[in-house]
Design an enzyme around this catalytic site. Structure first.
Site, PDB file in Angstrom:
ATOM      1  N   HIS A 120      39.639  36.197  46.220  1.00 20.93           N
ATOM      2  CA  HIS A 120      40.691  36.739  45.347  1.00 20.93           C
ATOM      3  C   HIS A 120      41.177  35.658  44.397  1.00 20.93           C
ATOM      4  O   HIS A 120      41.511  34.556  44.827  1.00 20.93           O
ATOM      5  CB  HIS A 120      41.841  37.255  46.205  1.00 20.93           C
ATOM      6  CG  HIS A 120      42.796  38.150  45.494  1.00 20.93           C
ATOM      7  ND1 HIS A 120      43.788  37.664  44.677  1.00 20.93           N
ATOM      8  CD2 HIS A 120      42.910  39.499  45.466  1.00 20.93           C
ATOM      9  CE1 HIS A 120      44.487  38.678  44.175  1.00 20.93           C
ATOM     10  NE2 HIS A 120      43.967  39.801  44.641  1.00 20.93           N
ATOM     11  N   ASP A 178      45.628  43.269  30.533  1.00 28.42           N
ATOM     12  CA  ASP A 178      45.180  43.025  31.905  1.00 28.42           C
ATOM     13  C   ASP A 178      45.408  44.312  32.684  1.00 28.42           C
ATOM     14  O   ASP A 178      46.547  44.702  32.940  1.00 28.42           O
ATOM     15  CB  ASP A 178      45.963  41.869  32.529  1.00 28.42           C
ATOM     16  CG  ASP A 178      45.430  41.499  33.913  1.00 28.42           C
ATOM     17  OD1 ASP A 178      44.403  42.054  34.332  1.00 28.42           O
ATOM     18  OD2 ASP A 178      46.063  40.647  34.577  1.00 28.42           O
ATOM     19  N   MET A 179      44.334  45.009  33.026  1.00 27.03           N
ATOM     20  CA  MET A 179      44.476  46.317  33.656  1.00 27.03           C
ATOM     21  C   MET A 179      43.448  46.522  34.760  1.00 27.03           C
ATOM     22  O   MET A 179      42.311  46.081  34.664  1.00 27.03           O
ATOM     23  CB  MET A 179      44.306  47.421  32.613  1.00 27.03           C
ATOM     24  CG  MET A 179      43.030  47.316  31.800  1.00 27.03           C
ATOM     25  SD  MET A 179      42.724  48.746  30.744  1.00 27.03           S
ATOM     26  CE  MET A 179      41.623  49.698  31.814  1.00 27.03           C
ATOM     27  N   ALA A 180      43.893  47.179  35.819  1.00 27.79           N
ATOM     28  CA  ALA A 180      42.957  47.648  36.835  1.00 27.79           C
ATOM     29  C   ALA A 180      42.248  48.878  36.285  1.00 27.79           C
ATOM     30  O   ALA A 180      42.733  49.531  35.356  1.00 27.79           O
ATOM     31  CB  ALA A 180      43.703  47.998  38.116  1.00 27.79           C
ATOM     32  N   LYS A 231      36.645  58.521  33.503  1.00 26.01           N
ATOM     33  CA  LYS A 231      36.607  57.327  32.644  1.00 26.01           C
ATOM     34  C   LYS A 231      36.864  56.066  33.462  1.00 26.01           C
ATOM     35  O   LYS A 231      36.193  55.051  33.281  1.00 26.01           O
ATOM     36  CB  LYS A 231      37.630  57.464  31.518  1.00 26.01           C
ATOM     37  CG  LYS A 231      37.337  58.604  30.558  1.00 26.01           C
ATOM     38  CD  LYS A 231      38.383  58.708  29.460  1.00 26.01           C
ATOM     39  CE  LYS A 231      38.070  59.879  28.524  1.00 26.01           C
ATOM     40  NZ  LYS A 231      39.073  60.015  27.444  1.00 26.01           N
TER      41      LYS A 231
END
Length: 286
Positions: A120, A178-180, A231
């Site tokens: 991580h 910054d995205m999951a 998506k």
């Protein structure tokens, strides 16, 4: 309501460093890891902040992370580099890879680093900003534990698999995404549990049968919802290919998890640096 306590970032960083050193990390590794976690707290992204310390310490004490490891370069060809993290601390591996990406971009205009057998690495934004601070576009991704089913499925096959891009801007203020590739990151579920919540918003998660749920306990034993349906599933698979497949490392159900102690996480990363000045002057771009 519990009384709010404000802790200065320097105090929090020192606290995290001392805990990590107590768990066996060398001072340098503890410092970059603590700085990465506190950075997330300062941005208001507590899901990737010091709440991760307990998970990191458990991984270290379980022997899943090489406390003194740094990883090594497996191959370098032109603007491309393959890195073996050797189960070292994710932040240590990522610092080396981000810096290699910048070095390669300075020499070739672009630098691509693919890393395997890591852990991580905290907030992807920390590493993309490390690249953009050098006047380059930074794009960072990683795969994660398989907590997300394919669209309309009910078995976890990919992770939250974040995508991050940081672009150098004026006055050292980058444009940042910054995205999951899920509606929310898994860390937000853990944050909700730590806050004593019992429910979550609709659209965050499903139970283990793939049925949407708002019950937090059920969701923690179930699956995360892909962002935007099919998506999000497609984006998650794209990240899996760029990280796990391209590096020759773990992918899909082969990846462990920060909260799984039975085996090393084995996550893979992707770092891309683009030298803006090779196309237009950096000041004009900013």
């Amino acid at each position: 309501m519990p009384e709010k306590i404000i802790i200065r970032d320097g105090v929090l960083r020192d606290f995290a460093e001392r805990i990590l050193q107590g768990a066996g990390l060398a001072p340098e590794a503890a410092a970059v890891t603590a700085d990465c976690l506190v950075y997330a707290n300062l941005r208001g992204v507590d899901s990737h902040g010091v709440q991760l310390l307990t998970f990191y310490v458990d991984q270290l004490l379980a022997g899943n992370i090489q406390t003194r490891g740094r990883g090594n370069v497996l191959s370098e060809s032109g603007c491309c580099l393959l890195y073996d993290g050797e189960n070292s601390v994710g932040q240590v591996v990522s610092a080396a890879c981000a810096d290699h990406a910048v070095r390669l971009a300075q020499a070739h205009g672009m630098g691509l680093v693919s890393a395997r057998r890591s852990n991580h690495f905290g907030a992807a934004a920390y590493w993309a900003e490390r690249i953009s601070a050098r006047g380059m576009i930074g794009i960072v991704m990683c795969n994660a534990s398989p907590s997300v089913p394919p669209w309309q499925g009910k078995d976890g096959r990919v992770g939250t698999n974040p995508i991050c891009m940081s672009v150098p801007g004026e006055n050292s203020r980058p444009w940042l995404l910054d995205m999951a590739t899920t509606t929310v990151a898994m860390g937000k579920m853990f944050k909700a549990r730590m806050a004593g919540q019992t429910t979550i918003p609709a659209g965050w998660a499903m139970d283990k049968e793939g049925v949407p749920t708002t019950d937090l306990a059920t969701a923690l034993g179930g699956l995360l919802m892909p962002l935007g349906g099919y998506k999000g599933s497609g984006l998650g698979m794209m990240v899996e290919i760029l990280c796990g497949v391209l590096s020759g490392g773990a992918m899909s159900t082969e990846v462990g998890g920060v909260y799984i102690l039975s085996r090393p996480m084995g996550t893979c990363h992707f770092f891309l640096a683009i030298d803006v000045a090779r196309l237009i002057p950096l000041d004009q771009f900013r």
